[in-house]
Design a protein around this motif. Structure first.
Motif, PDB file in Angstrom:
ATOM      1  N   GLU A  58       0.819  -1.215   0.000  1.00 40.95           N
ATOM      2  CA  GLU A  58       0.000   0.000   0.000  1.00 40.95           C
ATOM      3  C   GLU A  58       0.856   1.269   0.000  1.00 40.95           C
ATOM      4  N   ASP A  59       2.045   1.141  -0.541  1.00 38.67           N
ATOM      5  CA  ASP A  59       2.944   2.296  -0.678  1.00 38.67           C
ATOM      6  C   ASP A  59       2.508   3.084  -1.909  1.00 38.67           C
ATOM      7  N   ILE A  60       2.158   4.359  -1.700  1.00 44.86           N
ATOM      8  CA  ILE A  60       1.625   5.171  -2.798  1.00 44.86           C
ATOM      9  C   ILE A  60       2.652   5.383  -3.905  1.00 44.86           C
ATOM     10  N   LYS A  61       3.934   5.289  -3.567  1.00 49.00           N
ATOM     11  CA  LYS A  61       4.975   5.420  -4.601  1.00 49.00           C
ATOM     12  C   LYS A  61       4.865   4.272  -5.614  1.00 49.00           C
ATOM     13  N   CYS A  62       4.556   3.097  -5.113  1.00 50.49           N
ATOM     14  CA  CYS A  62       4.364   1.953  -6.022  1.00 50.49           C
ATOM     15  C   CYS A  62       3.156   2.186  -6.924  1.00 50.49           C
ATOM     16  N   LEU A  63       2.126   2.812  -6.373  1.00 52.55           N
ATOM     17  CA  LEU A  63       0.938   3.129  -7.151  1.00 52.55           C
ATOM     18  C   LEU A  63       1.287   4.118  -8.265  1.00 52.55           C
ATOM     19  N   GLU A  64       2.085   5.111  -7.948  1.00 53.14           N
ATOM     20  CA  GLU A  64       2.516   6.088  -8.956  1.00 53.14           C
ATOM     21  C   GLU A  64       3.371   5.431 -10.038  1.00 53.14           C
ATOM     22  N   GLU A  65       4.228   4.489  -9.627  1.00 54.10           N
ATOM     23  CA  GLU A  65       5.055   3.771 -10.604  1.00 54.10           C
ATOM     24  C   GLU A  65       4.193   2.890 -11.516  1.00 54.10           C
ATOM     25  N   TRP A  66       3.168   2.285 -10.933  1.00 59.46           N
ATOM     26  CA  TRP A  66       2.212   1.508 -11.739  1.00 59.46           C
ATOM     27  C   TRP A  66       1.629   2.407 -12.828  1.00 59.46           C
ATOM     28  N   TYR A  67       1.141   3.592 -12.421  1.00 60.66           N
ATOM     29  CA  TYR A  67       0.572   4.542 -13.384  1.00 60.66           C
ATOM     30  C   TYR A  67       1.605   4.951 -14.428  1.00 60.66           C
ATOM     31  N   ASN A  68       2.798   5.360 -13.984  1.00 62.68           N
ATOM     32  CA  ASN A  68       3.819   5.893 -14.897  1.00 62.68           C
ATOM     33  C   ASN A  68       4.270   4.864 -15.923  1.00 62.68           C
ATOM     34  N   ASN A  69       4.482   3.638 -15.472  1.00 57.89           N
ATOM     35  CA  ASN A  69       5.002   2.614 -16.387  1.00 57.89           C
ATOM     36  C   ASN A  69       3.951   2.156 -17.391  1.00 57.89           C
ATOM     37  N   ASP A  70       2.693   2.004 -16.944  1.00 63.82           N
ATOM     38  CA  ASP A  70       1.658   1.640 -17.915  1.00 63.82           C
ATOM     39  C   ASP A  70       1.398   2.785 -18.890  1.00 63.82           C
ATOM     40  N   LEU A  71       1.517   4.027 -18.417  1.00 64.35           N
ATOM     41  CA  LEU A  71       1.347   5.170 -19.306  1.00 64.35           C
ATOM     42  C   LEU A  71       2.443   5.188 -20.372  1.00 64.35           C
ATOM     43  N   LYS A  72       3.683   4.988 -19.942  1.00 62.04           N
ATOM     44  CA  LYS A  72       4.799   4.966 -20.909  1.00 62.04           C
ATOM     45  C   LYS A  72       4.621   3.817 -21.908  1.00 62.04           C
ATOM     46  N   SER A  73       4.170   2.679 -21.398  1.00 57.84           N
ATOM     47  CA  SER A  73       3.962   1.524 -22.271  1.00 57.84           C
ATOM     48  C   SER A  73       2.953   1.850 -23.362  1.00 57.84           C
ATOM     49  N   GLY A  74       1.830   2.451 -22.976  1.00 62.08           N
ATOM     50  CA  GLY A  74       0.807   2.793 -23.967  1.00 62.08           C
ATOM     51  C   GLY A  74       1.282   3.839 -24.954  1.00 62.08           C
ATOM     52  N   ASP A  75       1.980   4.865 -24.454  1.00 69.19           N
ATOM     53  CA  ASP A  75       2.444   5.945 -25.334  1.00 69.19           C
ATOM     54  C   ASP A  75       3.444   5.450 -26.377  1.00 69.19           C
ATOM     55  N   LEU A  76       4.210   4.423 -26.024  1.00 64.02           N
ATOM     56  CA  LEU A  76       5.234   3.931 -26.939  1.00 64.02           C
ATOM     57  C   LEU A  76       4.660   3.137 -28.115  1.00 64.02           C
ATOM     58  N   CYS A  77       3.491   2.538 -27.937  1.00 69.64           N
ATOM     59  CA  CYS A  77       3.013   1.637 -29.003  1.00 69.64           C
ATOM     60  C   CYS A  77       1.618   1.965 -29.513  1.00 69.64           C
ATOM     61  N   PHE A  78       1.041   3.110 -29.119  1.00 73.65           N
ATOM     62  CA  PHE A  78      -0.354   3.342 -29.498  1.00 73.65           C
ATOM     63  C   PHE A  78      -0.537   3.492 -31.006  1.00 73.65           C
ATOM     64  N   GLU A  79       0.512   3.882 -31.731  1.00 76.96           N
ATOM     65  CA  GLU A  79       0.376   4.015 -33.183  1.00 76.96           C
ATOM     66  C   GLU A  79       0.579   2.695 -33.910  1.00 76.96           C
ATOM     67  N   ILE A  80       1.363   1.813 -33.316  1.00 74.98           N
ATOM     68  CA  ILE A  80       1.697   0.562 -34.005  1.00 74.98           C
ATOM     69  C   ILE A  80       0.914  -0.638 -33.480  1.00 74.98           C
ATOM     70  N   GLU A  81       0.510  -0.588 -32.217  1.00 80.88           N
ATOM     71  CA  GLU A  81      -0.246  -1.693 -31.612  1.00 80.88           C
ATOM     72  C   GLU A  81      -1.354  -1.130 -30.725  1.00 80.88           C
ATOM     73  N   PRO A  82      -2.441  -0.663 -31.308  1.00 86.81           N
ATOM     74  CA  PRO A  82      -3.477   0.007 -30.510  1.00 86.81           C
ATOM     75  C   PRO A  82      -4.084  -0.868 -29.418  1.00 86.81           C
ATOM     76  N   ILE A  83      -4.245  -2.165 -29.676  1.00 87.02           N
ATOM     77  CA  ILE A  83      -4.851  -3.028 -28.656  1.00 87.02           C
ATOM     78  C   ILE A  83      -3.933  -3.160 -27.447  1.00 87.02           C
ATOM     79  N   TYR A  84      -2.640  -3.328 -27.710  1.00 82.95           N
ATOM     80  CA  TYR A  84      -1.697  -3.425 -26.585  1.00 82.95           C
ATOM     81  C   TYR A  84      -1.649  -2.106 -25.820  1.00 82.95           C
ATOM     82  N   ALA A  85      -1.656  -0.998 -26.564  1.00 80.80           N
ATOM     83  CA  ALA A  85      -1.668   0.313 -25.914  1.00 80.80           C
ATOM     84  C   ALA A  85      -2.929   0.466 -25.060  1.00 80.80           C
TER      85      ALA A  85
END
Length: 556
Positions: free
Chosen positions: A179-206
């Motif tokens: 329940e460490d909020i820093k881990c929650l922020e990292e969850w958000y940041n990493n999934d956001l980066k993941s989506g931003d990197l592939c939204f043009e080439i793999e929309p479903i994965y994004a």
């Protein structure tokens, strides 16, 4: 919340182990020195992994495949050896640039191998966490996945997207465990980066990654009450819908639905009309995409469109919004009739309210007619759900029919008015007999007057039927009033006989005159003239009946 978690979990489940998206083949293909297709050979290799640090990428792939296969089969005996595989990756990475006989001479290719090894170290760490629930494996997996992503950032966004997505899933596990909020922020940041990197080439994965980031933002808002997280969640949900609009409509309408709910909450928190409009716009898209393939989802979406546009009308006083609200409540009602009658009942009630307001504001008779039609739909649905409400709605429909008659002078609207009063009265008879008796008497009196004006048989029958209903209901409550009603019934029957020459009406008249006369003859306050008049009418009908019977005998 539960549907969103389910959706997220199903999406995470499709994030399979993905190999890096660059050329990681060795300069010279080298066959593995040992066959590792059996459990014992695999254990032997993993127990002596120091002896295999010079093997090529094909050997490493085989190790990963066989180890994960045994782990997936719940083979607990392989667990200690899986730890060795994790250590093997780490040692292999450390030696990659230090060994003089490095078989990967090209630096770019070596970075790719390094990213590949870190990524699969994370994969093994995830398996070990699943088997042990030891958070230290989640921590190691997070570091390995993040390192893999950072290494491949300039090489290939597709692989990097997967690595950051894995880092996001580890952050989620760490948050759930600490329940460490820093881990929650990292969850958000990493999934956001993941989506931003592939939204043009793999929309479903994004989309999958954005769903994870959106859920993290939702929890961050709940934990911090910081509205910026709510805005971030809204943007991600809308972006996810746009990504899948033409690729996967089902994913798109879910995303737009979540965007709509988030916009609704933003409106409640801020009062800004732009969020009310966003709530409306996203549910329009959600209802459009789901109407043909998922009616159960669609009827909810249409309701949200109706609700948001009703609020937009309240905010702007623009009737166009209320018309949209009415139309979408009708659509919601039509779709839910066979699926959820309670929902259909509520939708049509809201449509009635909108139609009445529009008519009151415009005096447009087309809206009065729509109001009447909608009131009838609402009343019929109420019969199975809320009987007391049903007779109120039939009364309201009668009032609308009265307005339409007064405006158009179309006698059919007057008939509709009385039909609805009668239906309401019959429903009310089990709940409030006194009010029902009054209603039947009112319709009977009105029908009598209309018959006297028009000579229309319809009104004579209405006069008879409604006085009869009043008399029957009153028989247990007020015998005197019931008996007098029988006199009115007899008068109506007499008129019907004179028009139709049907002897059944003469018989009905005689029966009801008898009931009336028998009562008033016992009443000391009764008028002699009234008794004589009613006896005269009865004898008139009897003579007509005798004449009919005589004619029958003569013919025979």
């Amino acid at each position: 919340m539960s549907s969103e978690l389910s959706l997220l979990q199903s999406n995470i489940a499709v994030k399979k182990i993905i190999e890096p998206q660059f050329d990681i083949s060795s300069e010279e293909h080298i066959e593995p020195q040992f066959d590792i297709s059996s459990e014992e050979r695999l254990k032997m290799i993993l127990n002596n992994y120091d002896n295999f640090l010079g093997e090529n990428i094909d050997f490493i792939r085989a190790l990963i495949d066989e180890t994960t296969m045994f782990l997936d089969s719940d083979n607990q005996s392989i667990l200690p050896y899986a730890v060795n595989l994790y250590d093997y990756f780490q040692t292999y990475i450390d030696n990659l640039f230090e060994s003089d006989d490095n078989i990967f001479s090209d630096r770019k290719n070596s970075i790719g191998i390094k990213s590949f090894l870190y990524f699969n170290a994370g994969v093994i760490a995830k398996k070990l966490f699943e088997h042990t629930q030891d958070l230290s494996w989640a921590e190691k997996g997070y570091i390995d996945s993040l390192t893999s992503g950072n290494l491949s950032l300039s090489l290939n966004p597709k692989h990097t997207s997967r690595a950051f997505s894995y880092a996001g899933s580890f952050s989620k596990l760490l948050y759930e465990g600490t329940e460490d909020i820093k881990c929650l922020e990292e969850w958000y940041n990493n999934d956001l980066k993941s989506g931003d990197l592939c939204f043009e080439i793999e929309p479903i994965y994004a989309y999958n990654s954005y769903v994870g980031a959106s859920l993290a933002a939702k929890i961050l808002y709940e934990k911090t009450d910081d509205i910026d997280w709510l805005k971030a969640r809204y943007n991600l949900n809308e972006k996810s819908g746009d990504l899948c609009f033409n690729v996967d409509p089902k994913l798109a309408y879910y995303a737009y639905g979540f965007a709509g709910k988030t916009a609704e909450l933003l409106y409640e928190k801020t009062g800004y009309i732009k969020y009310l409009e966003a709530w409306y716009e996203n549910n329009v898209k959600s209802s459009y995409l789901s109407s043909d393939c998922d009616p159960e989802y669609a009827y909810h979406a249409y309701s949200y469109v109706a609700e948001s546009t009703k609020l937009l009308y309240d905010e702007t006083n623009n009737l166009d919004w209320l018309i949209i609200s009415f139309n979408n409540n009708i659509k919601s009602n039509d779709l839910s009739l066979e699926l959820n009658k309670e929902h259909a009942y509520n939708s049509i009630r809201y449509a009635v309210t909108s139609a009445k307001t529009i008519f009151d504001k415009t005096n447009n008779l087309d809206w009065a007619k729509l109001l009447y039609e909608t009131q009838l739909k609402s009343a019929k649905l109420s019969l199975d759900i809320n009987l007391e409400n049903a007779f109120h709605i039939y009364n309201s429909a009668a009032d609308t029919a009265k307005i339409l008659f007064e405006e158009t002078e179309d006698i059919n609207w007057l008939k509709a008015r009385f039909d609805n009063i009668i239906t309401s009265s019959k429903l009310r008879s089990d709940i409030n007999k006194i009010e029902a008796i009054k209603a039947f008497s009112y319709v009977a009196n009105q029908s009598k007057m209309l018959f006297e004006e028009t000579g229309d048989l319809y009104w004579a029958k209405s006069w008879y039927d409604n006085d009869l209903s009043s008399a029957e209901l009153n028989s247990d409550i007020d015998v005197k009033k019931a008996s007098y009603s029988r006199g009115y019934v007899a008068d109506a029957a007499k008129v019907l006989y004179e028009i139709t020459k049907d002897k059944k009406w003469a018989e009905e008249g005689i029966i009801n005159y008898d009931i009336f006369i028998n009562y008033i003859e016992l009443d000391p306050y009764s008028s002699y003239n009234l008794i004589r008049k009613m006896n005269g009418r009865k004898e008139y009908l009897k003579s007509k009946l005798n004449l009919i019977e005589s004619n029958i005998i003569i013919k025979i």
